[in-house]
Scaffold this active site. Sequence first.
Site, PDB file in Angstrom:
ATOM      1  N   THR A   1      19.572  39.923 -38.076  1.00  0.00           N
ATOM      2  CA  THR A   1      20.644  39.013 -37.622  1.00  0.00           C
ATOM      3  C   THR A   1      21.686  38.815 -38.728  1.00  0.00           C
ATOM      4  OG1 THR A   1      19.049  37.934 -36.186  1.00  0.00           O
ATOM      5  CG2 THR A   1      21.097  36.752 -36.540  1.00  0.00           C
TER       6      THR A   1
ATOM      7  N   ASP B   1       8.953  43.087 -36.063  1.00  0.00           N
ATOM      8  CA  ASP B   1       9.815  43.673 -37.099  1.00  0.00           C
ATOM      9  C   ASP B   1       9.364  45.074 -37.504  1.00  0.00           C
ATOM     10  OD1 ASP B   1      11.800  41.768 -37.504  1.00  0.00           O
ATOM     11  OD2 ASP B   1      10.592  40.596 -38.901  1.00  0.00           O
TER      12      ASP B   1
ATOM     13  N   ASP C   1      21.105  36.715 -29.915  1.00  0.00           N
ATOM     14  CA  ASP C   1      19.638  36.870 -29.994  1.00  0.00           C
ATOM     15  C   ASP C   1      18.988  36.287 -28.725  1.00  0.00           C
ATOM     16  OD1 ASP C   1      18.843  37.049 -33.391  1.00  0.00           O
ATOM     17  OD2 ASP C   1      20.845  36.473 -32.776  1.00  0.00           O
TER      18      ASP C   1
ATOM     19  N   ARG D   1       9.238  48.145 -48.568  1.00  0.00           N
ATOM     20  CA  ARG D   1       9.437  46.713 -48.279  1.00  0.00           C
ATOM     21  C   ARG D   1       8.379  45.960 -49.083  1.00  0.00           C
ATOM     22  NH1 ARG D   1      12.291  44.578 -44.061  1.00  0.00           N
ATOM     23  NH2 ARG D   1      11.892  42.399 -43.587  1.00  0.00           N
TER      24      ARG D   1
ATOM     25  N   ILE E   1      17.619  40.817 -31.708  1.00  0.00           N
ATOM     26  CA  ILE E   1      18.533  41.284 -32.763  1.00  0.00           C
ATOM     27  C   ILE E   1      17.710  41.268 -34.042  1.00  0.00           C
ATOM     28  CG2 ILE E   1      20.593  40.839 -34.152  1.00  0.00           C
ATOM     29  CD1 ILE E   1      21.979  39.698 -31.770  1.00  0.00           C
ATOM     30  N   ASP E   2      17.372  42.437 -34.514  1.00  0.00           N
ATOM     31  CA  ASP E   2      16.673  42.509 -35.795  1.00  0.00           C
ATOM     32  C   ASP E   2      17.739  42.749 -36.854  1.00  0.00           C
ATOM     33  OD1 ASP E   2      14.564  42.753 -37.679  1.00  0.00           O
ATOM     34  OD2 ASP E   2      14.699  44.936 -37.536  1.00  0.00           O
TER      35      ASP E   2
ATOM     36  N   GLU F   1      10.542  37.300 -30.538  1.00  0.00           N
ATOM     37  CA  GLU F   1      10.863  36.497 -31.723  1.00  0.00           C
ATOM     38  C   GLU F   1      11.353  35.085 -31.364  1.00  0.00           C
ATOM     39  OE1 GLU F   1      13.895  37.961 -34.416  1.00  0.00           O
ATOM     40  OE2 GLU F   1      13.702  36.163 -35.663  1.00  0.00           O
TER      41      GLU F   1
ATOM     42  N   ASP G   1      12.287  42.156 -30.418  1.00  0.00           N
ATOM     43  CA  ASP G   1      13.143  41.545 -31.443  1.00  0.00           C
ATOM     44  C   ASP G   1      14.565  41.800 -30.950  1.00  0.00           C
ATOM     45  OD1 ASP G   1      14.518  40.626 -33.611  1.00  0.00           O
ATOM     46  OD2 ASP G   1      13.252  41.619 -35.099  1.00  0.00           O
TER      47      ASP G   1
END
Length: 375
Positions: A172, A313, A72, A300, A169-170, A95, A167
């Site tokens: 993670t 995100d 990340d 979501r 690594i979205d 992020e 982001d």
Amino acid sequence: MNSRSYLQIRRIIGVFTTRSFTTMSTRPFALERQFAVSAVRRACALTSSVFNKLVKNETLTKGDKSPVTVGDYAAQGLISIMLKNSFPADPIVGEEDAGELRADEGKVLRERIIDLANEALVAPRVEGDKAEWGIGPGQTKTTDELLDAIDRGNYDGGRTGRMWTIDPIDGTKGFLRGEQYAVCLSLLVDAQVQLGIIGCPNLPLDLSNPDGERGCIFVAVRGQGCQQIPLSGASETTLSMPTFTPSSLTFLESVEAMHSSHSTSDIISSIIGITRPPIRMDSQAKYGCLARGDGGLYLRMPTNAGYREKIWDHAPGCLLVEEAGGIVTDSRGLPLDFGVGRTLGENYGVVAAGKEVHAVVLDAVQQATGVKAKA
Ligand SMILES: Nc1ncnc2c1ncn2[C@@H]1O[C@H](COP(=O)(O)O)[C@@H](OP(=O)(O)O)[C@H]1O
Ligand SMILES: [Mg+2]
Ligand SMILES: [Mg+2]
Ligand SMILES: [Mg+2]
């Protein structure tokens, strides 16, 4: 007319001709799109290589109990350095921050991150890469330069001007499980997403053929459609969401029940009459899948009232779906507002669906959650 004023007029006409020709022949955000594909491709190579070599103590737990890995940090540093070279005036909402890495205890991680980022920066340029983006042989950075680059992601966001979201690594948690994750980048102008891109190194090009080629980039520029590009190549396919009827929908949702309420989604799907099981997947890969027709709905639903969704995100994924013909709103039916700051503000969840079914789904969401429609 003397020869000097004639020359001046010719020069002015020349400038106008060149300018209007350039404007006509260059699509809006063409350079940003080329840059973004290049940056995300490089960051995907970095994160894939990290996964293959990741060892246990290369992951930290952040204050909110979420994991962050060397991948990340290094990927955010890489993209931020490329942005500084390419669009130096643009602020970044990223992020990660380098706070923990600057402390003494962060030394080992810091060294690993600088190695990873430099390896990615000096990798040979491929077609589409530009030297002035700060990539290619000899472009290494010092530790301080890298930490500062990570911290350039500290911009507060807001309603006006250009800004990028990263982001690195979205998903993670998906990354650590060896499942889906995405490298996500977007460009906002006056709180509107103009460019959205996500790279999904583990995602099959065709979800119905999970043993086939993996690795996709999804990219969209507002008004120019949504395209999928294999991570391994340059050919582009334009995506358009197919038409679903409510009962033929398959819905996408998070793997993590803490990120999206599975039980609320169950109630919503039974109100709509969905019989197929959900596709559970980490990260904004869900938005890419939705854009290409792997299921017609992404839900979501909030799990705790205090959580604020982060703009990094959702900004890229939201544009992908809209450009593929879908609609993205919260459960009140309002568009996501990317101008509030680093978060989307009070959390009313996300309802992303094809335009034929969005109204029916929204009605079911409101029945299930008691949230009222707002014009
Ligand atoms: N309580 C919560 N509700 C909703 N999203 C949350 C959450 N806690 C963490 N997240 C976000 O969920 C993202 C992953 O989404 P998904 O569940 O779709 O894979 C995380 O991104 P990161 O992995 O980049 O930290 C994190 O920002
Ligand atoms: Mg995180
Ligand atoms: Mg994320
Ligand atoms: Mg992340």
